[in-house]
Design a protein around this motif. Structure first.
Motif, PDB file in Angstrom:
ATOM      1  N   ARG A   1     -43.285 155.514  32.264  1.00 49.48           N
ATOM      2  CA  ARG A   1     -42.689 155.747  33.586  1.00 49.48           C
ATOM      3  C   ARG A   1     -43.126 157.060  34.216  1.00 49.48           C
ATOM      4  NH1 ARG A   1     -37.489 158.296  33.540  1.00 49.48           N
ATOM      5  NH2 ARG A   1     -36.797 156.979  35.220  1.00 49.48           N
TER       6      ARG A   1
ATOM      7  N   ASP B   1     -34.910 150.234  40.416  1.00 48.27           N
ATOM      8  CA  ASP B   1     -35.200 149.080  39.575  1.00 48.27           C
ATOM      9  C   ASP B   1     -33.926 148.634  38.885  1.00 48.27           C
ATOM     10  OD1 ASP B   1     -38.167 148.649  39.471  1.00 48.27           O
ATOM     11  OD2 ASP B   1     -38.132 150.766  38.933  1.00 48.27           O
ATOM     12  N   ALA B   2     -33.875 147.339  38.589  1.00 45.89           N
ATOM     13  CA  ALA B   2     -32.794 146.846  37.736  1.00 45.89           C
ATOM     14  C   ALA B   2     -33.146 147.206  36.288  1.00 45.89           C
ATOM     15  CB  ALA B   2     -32.664 145.339  37.895  1.00 45.89           C
ATOM     16  N   SER B   3     -32.271 146.860  35.353  1.00 45.98           N
ATOM     17  CA  SER B   3     -32.622 147.005  33.947  1.00 45.98           C
ATOM     18  C   SER B   3     -33.684 145.958  33.621  1.00 45.98           C
ATOM     19  CB  SER B   3     -31.392 146.759  33.071  1.00 45.98           C
ATOM     20  OG  SER B   3     -30.367 147.660  33.416  1.00 45.98           O
ATOM     21  N   THR B   4     -34.228 146.035  32.422  1.00 44.17           N
ATOM     22  CA  THR B   4     -35.236 145.048  32.023  1.00 44.17           C
ATOM     23  C   THR B   4     -34.565 143.827  31.414  1.00 44.17           C
ATOM     24  OG1 THR B   4     -37.113 146.500  31.803  1.00 44.17           O
ATOM     25  CG2 THR B   4     -37.009 144.674  30.242  1.00 44.17           C
ATOM     26  N   TYR B   5     -35.101 142.659  31.751  1.00 46.75           N
ATOM     27  CA  TYR B   5     -34.551 141.419  31.213  1.00 46.75           C
ATOM     28  C   TYR B   5     -35.532 140.791  30.219  1.00 46.75           C
ATOM     29  CZ  TYR B   5     -33.136 136.584  30.797  1.00 46.75           C
ATOM     30  OH  TYR B   5     -32.776 135.370  30.281  1.00 46.75           O
ATOM     31  N   TYR B   6     -35.028 140.390  29.063  1.00 44.00           N
ATOM     32  CA  TYR B   6     -35.815 139.632  28.094  1.00 44.00           C
ATOM     33  C   TYR B   6     -35.244 138.224  28.035  1.00 44.00           C
ATOM     34  CZ  TYR B   6     -37.212 144.293  26.522  1.00 44.00           C
ATOM     35  OH  TYR B   6     -37.681 145.573  26.482  1.00 44.00           O
ATOM     36  N   SER B   7     -36.094 137.225  28.199  1.00 44.67           N
ATOM     37  CA  SER B   7     -35.598 135.845  28.205  1.00 44.67           C
ATOM     38  C   SER B   7     -35.352 135.375  26.772  1.00 44.67           C
ATOM     39  CB  SER B   7     -36.616 134.921  28.869  1.00 44.67           C
ATOM     40  OG  SER B   7     -37.642 134.629  27.944  1.00 44.67           O
TER      41      SER B   7
ATOM     42  N   LEU C   1     -42.575 150.118  24.040  1.00 37.46           N
ATOM     43  CA  LEU C   1     -41.918 151.068  24.922  1.00 37.46           C
ATOM     44  C   LEU C   1     -41.855 150.390  26.287  1.00 37.46           C
ATOM     45  CD1 LEU C   1     -41.194 154.022  24.337  1.00 37.46           C
ATOM     46  CD2 LEU C   1     -43.380 154.656  25.337  1.00 37.46           C
ATOM     47  N   VAL C   2     -40.638 150.189  26.816  1.00 38.46           N
ATOM     48  CA  VAL C   2     -40.522 149.402  28.041  1.00 38.46           C
ATOM     49  C   VAL C   2     -39.648 150.139  29.057  1.00 38.46           C
ATOM     50  CG1 VAL C   2     -39.816 147.168  29.002  1.00 38.46           C
ATOM     51  CG2 VAL C   2     -40.723 147.285  26.678  1.00 38.46           C
ATOM     52  N   ALA C   3     -40.141 150.258  30.276  1.00 40.86           N
ATOM     53  CA  ALA C   3     -39.375 150.919  31.331  1.00 40.86           C
ATOM     54  C   ALA C   3     -38.462 149.910  32.015  1.00 40.86           C
ATOM     55  CB  ALA C   3     -40.326 151.551  32.340  1.00 40.86           C
ATOM     56  N   ASP C   4     -37.675 150.384  32.980  1.00 39.61           N
ATOM     57  CA  ASP C   4     -36.757 149.500  33.696  1.00 39.61           C
ATOM     58  C   ASP C   4     -37.508 148.561  34.651  1.00 39.61           C
ATOM     59  OD1 ASP C   4     -34.443 150.345  32.549  1.00 39.61           O
ATOM     60  OD2 ASP C   4     -33.908 151.749  34.135  1.00 39.61           O
TER      61      ASP C   4
ATOM     62  N   CYS D   1     -38.494 145.497  34.331  1.00 37.68           N
ATOM     63  CA  CYS D   1     -39.455 144.512  33.821  1.00 37.68           C
ATOM     64  C   CYS D   1     -38.747 143.184  33.584  1.00 37.68           C
ATOM     65  CB  CYS D   1     -40.092 144.985  32.517  1.00 37.68           C
ATOM     66  SG  CYS D   1     -41.055 146.483  32.715  1.00 37.68           S
ATOM     67  N   TYR D   2     -39.539 142.125  33.558  1.00 35.10           N
ATOM     68  CA  TYR D   2     -39.003 140.787  33.334  1.00 35.10           C
ATOM     69  C   TYR D   2     -39.910 140.152  32.294  1.00 35.10           C
ATOM     70  CZ  TYR D   2     -36.280 136.721  34.648  1.00 35.10           C
ATOM     71  OH  TYR D   2     -35.390 135.685  34.647  1.00 35.10           O
TER      72      TYR D   2
ATOM     73  N   ARG E   1     -44.095 142.135  34.953  1.00 30.29           N
ATOM     74  CA  ARG E   1     -43.604 140.800  34.602  1.00 30.29           C
ATOM     75  C   ARG E   1     -44.537 140.154  33.598  1.00 30.29           C
ATOM     76  NH1 ARG E   1     -39.856 137.825  38.373  1.00 30.29           N
ATOM     77  NH2 ARG E   1     -38.678 139.572  39.200  1.00 30.29           N
TER      78      ARG E   1
END
Lengths: 397, 372
Positions: free
Chosen positions: B35, B279-285, B294-297, B299-300, B315
């Motif tokens: 980020r 940004d929203a939080s990150t969503y994992y399906s 390492l993942v920032a906010d 993301c989908y 995404r």
């Protein structure tokens, strides 16, 4: 200084049905949906709808909320000629100061704030609903219909209608009657607690209502009926979309779970961003043992256990071998190695120690419920917190 | 109370080995660590040491840097008095290319700005490194020793460091060695200096022509040859310069080591600040799989990530398999794509089913905005 429309956001409620979670913060300041606080939704809606002046009426435990709002900069509400204004109850010369005795009284006590801005219209919002709404569209309809007041309504089932303020409308769409929590509802149009008033009309009604010793000085109970009695035009603005009141543990948990599906509410839409003040944290870390599925995770989290169907706010730690399912974890919560959290809400900085268990899957019994740990609670190693429990303080083993 | 320190960050012509990463930007604004932009580390270091006035000398390709920094509000530097000053590179009399080959050349272009600095001490550093340095401690040493110049040094500093200072028993260095990498005498300079304003002006006077463009080779060497002394502040926690694509890739992959993460982002002190986004939080399906990443906010993620870095708003489609990849802001990876050792710059689109395989030694780079 003249504004066409300004917003007044009622954020003074205690949220008493959230018990330990709101013991020392106002409900609008409660973490929600990972990155957010509940108040981010109406504030972002204002910014996205082009409303640049928002008075926030605070009363219950406002300290953290004030700090969170600051100058309003995270919501693009810090312009020189607008902004977020925190409006607490205050003292006046020669009088005793008064708490806001009702929603309408909170606005009455801030007549000066509104008069200075001399708006045509005033938008009344509450700080405890989750939704995305274009207030500009509602205002357009308010003007078109020549109403003194427009109330946003949403269709609910006849069964649910008993829990809401219900608007009965005539064939022309104007409101004919307002009933608070009717035992036998005549309509399924529930008030969303969002009103646009023509300011002159509201001002007059507030002054008259204040002179009435029997009034509870509440919008739903007093102001709306008063305007109806006076023959004013009240319009129902039909809202279609996601809207939830998050006043109870169950509804708060439900609404958080709704954030996991984009077909309920799309938080990733660049045209209608929900904005928030975020702490400065690095990206989230998924460790080598992490297993994260159907979940929301926020920056600053460290996850090395398994997370399923859950919502994690910032700086949540899930250690190796820990299991989190169908739960809402607020900022700073820690679930230690081998601990299990199911169908639970963990408040800020809750620590679930090694081998402890919080909550359980629904078992069909009446006593089952979402387990809740209030802020800063520590659940000791191996301790068990029953489903439906409400913890105000820690438990040892 | 006015802090008696002024910060100057200079940006030089980017190293050519950074290739696609600097096609549209200077090395100071290369995205790093999920980020951040590299300059965030220098800026945050200064802000965390209480500096409230920072001048940034921009190199020619500064559009991305301008966009990132704006008025400095995200670093607490949007101030009525002082704050962030962005200094474009065209302050030199002769028709200048806007590229700087050395620090002294960059400083020459803002001579009047430096002359007007109200503070006594200046912190001077480049912007092409990542690290979290406790500058306040170095300033304390600078004050205690009464040095005119203090250098921040360490035992190692990435593969491309080449200035070493040899510290005498009294803690001062009087000797500078030029040598690339490897073990040897002295400590590596991290190229962060605290220097008295009057000394800096003296050295700028000495380096006033175009054959004296370099800070170490020209200014520091001259200072030492005149009997000058440099106080040495030794700082051995993680920091490294980033000068090539390979180096960028290695430095990024290193971030997965918990020790390095902890040194770069200590929990409650010295936060690294950057430009905020909504940004929203990150969503994992339910089909997602994520390990060692390492993942920032914003993301989908619907695919699989192993040892990846995702910047904000990325995404990843269903069935996509990503290993050792770095995906910058708002890049979109299509369903069933399989990428290994790929660096995708901002706003890239990798279409469905694409297979791209790089290696640790030769990562594949997708330039900004490309469609694959």
């Amino acid at each position: 200084m003249k504004k066409e429309c300004i917003a007044m956001l009622l954020a003074g409620g205690q949220g008493s049905r959230l018990y330990a979670l709101t013991a020392d913060v106002a409900k609008p300041n409660l973490p929600f949906g990972g990155k957010y606080r509940i108040i981010d939704f109406p504030l972002s809606n204002c910014a996205n709808s082009g409303i640049d002046t928002v008075g926030v009426l605070t009363q219950y435990r406002p300290m953290k909320l004030n700090a969170y709002l600051g100058t309003g900069q995270p919501w693009d509400l810090s312009a020189d000629d607008g902004g977020v204004f925190i409006l607490p109850p205050y003292m006046s010369a020669g009088e005793k100061g008064n708490w806001f005795s009702g929603t309408a009284n909170a606005i009455y006590q801030n007549l000066d704030f509104i008069d200075v801005r001399d708006p045509e219209y005033v938008l009344i919002l509450s700080g405890d609903h989750i939704y995305k709404m274009d207030y500009a569209d509602m205002l357009r309809e308010h003007k078109e219909k020549g109403a003194a007041c427009t109330i946003a309504v949403i269709q609910v089932s006849m069964d649910e209608a008993k829990r809401f303020g219900i608007m009965n409308t005539g064939e022309d769409g104007y409101i004919t009657e307002f009933e608070e929590k009717p035992a036998h509802p005549k309509s399924d149009l529930a008030s969303m607690g969002i009103y646009i008033f023509t300011w002159k009309k509201l001002r007059q009604a507030l002054v008259e209502d204040n002179a009435d010793p029997n009034s509870q000085q509440d919008f739903g109970k007093n102001i709306i009926p008063r305007l109806l009695n006076q023959g004013e035009k009240l319009w129902a603005y039909h809202f279609k979309g996601y809207w939830r009141d998050v006043g109870t543990i169950t509804s708060l948990w439900d609404a958080n779970m709704d954030m996991l599906s984009q077909d309920q509410i799309d938080l990733y839409d660049p045209d209608w961003p929900i904005m928030s003040r975020s702490p400065i944290r690095p990206p989230q870390i998924a460790g080598p043992e992490a297993d994260i599925r159907h979940s929301i995770v926020t920056e600053g989290c460290i996850v090395d256990g398994s997370v399923f169907n859950s919502v994690l706010s910032n700086q949540v730690t899930i250690e190796k071998g820990a299991k989190v399912e169908y739960s809402v974890l607020m900022p700073g919560a820690v679930v230690e190695e081998g601990a299990e959290v199911r169908f639970a809400i963990l408040g800020e900085n809750v620590r679930v120690c090694k081998g402890a268990r919080v909550g359980a899957e629904p078992d069909g019994t009446d006593s089952w419920g979402v387990a809740t740990c209030g802020p800063d609670v520590t659940v000791g190693p191996g301790a068990v917190v029953a489903p439906g429990a409400m913890l105000y303080s820690g438990v040892a083993t | 109370m006015r802090n008696d320190l002024h910060g100057i960050i200079y940006t030089l012509s980017s190293e050519p080995a950074l290739r696609e990463l600097v096609e549209h930007r200077n090395s100071a604004s290369i995205p790093f660590g999920g980020r951040y932009r590299l300059i965030d580390f220098a800026l945050s270091m200064m802000v965390n040491a209480g500096i409230r006035d920072v001048g940034v000398i921009m190199e020619r390709d500064y559009q991305s840097l301008l966009d990132h920094m704006s008025n400095g509000a995200d670093w607490g530097l949007a101030r009525r008095s002082g704050g962030l000053r962005l200094l474009p590179p065209f302050g030199l009399k002769e028709s200048h290319s806007g590229h700087f080959s050395g620090c002294m050349e960059a400083l020459r272009s803002v001579r009047s700005y430096i002359r007007d600095i109200p503070q006594e001490d200046i912190v001077l550093c480049a912007a092409d490194w990542a690290g979290n340095i406790d500058l306040a401690a170095a300033v304390e040493l600078h004050r205690q020793t009464g040095a005119r110049m203090t250098a921040i040094c360490s035992e190692g500093y990435g593969p491309f460091a080449h200035h070493r200072l040899v510290k005498d028993a009294d803690g001062f260095a009087r000797r500078l060695i030029f040598s690339e990498g490897g073990p040897g005498e002295g400590l590596f300079s991290r190229e962060i200096y605290i220097i008295k304003k009057d000394l800096l002006l003296e050295l700028m006077e000495y380096c006033s022509d175009s054959i004296h463009d370099h800070f170490h080779r020209d200014a520091v060497a001259h200072y030492l040859s005149q009997g000058g002394e440099i106080a040495v502040y030794e700082h051995n926690i993680y920091a490294r310069r980033i000068t090539s694509v390979r180096d960028y890739y290695d430095a990024s992959m290193e971030l997965m080591q918990p020790q390095i993460m902890a040194e770069l982002f200590p929990t409650d002190e010295r936060p690294i600040r950057t430009k905020e986004r909504a940004d929203a939080s990150t969503y994992y399906s339910d089909k997602a799989k994520v390990t060692g990443s390492l993942v920032a906010d914003g993301c989908y993620v619907e695919g699989e990530l192993d040892h990846c870095i995702l910047f904000r708003g990325v995404r990843v489609g269903k069935g996509a398999k990503l290993k050792n990849c770095i995906l910058m802001q708002d890049t979109v990876i299509g369903e069933n794509a399989a990428l290994t050792s790929v660096i995708a710059d901002k706003d890239c689109v990798v279409s469905e089913g694409t297979v791209l395989t790089g290696s640790d030694k030769l990562p594949v780079v997708i330039p900004k905005g490309e469609k694959v």
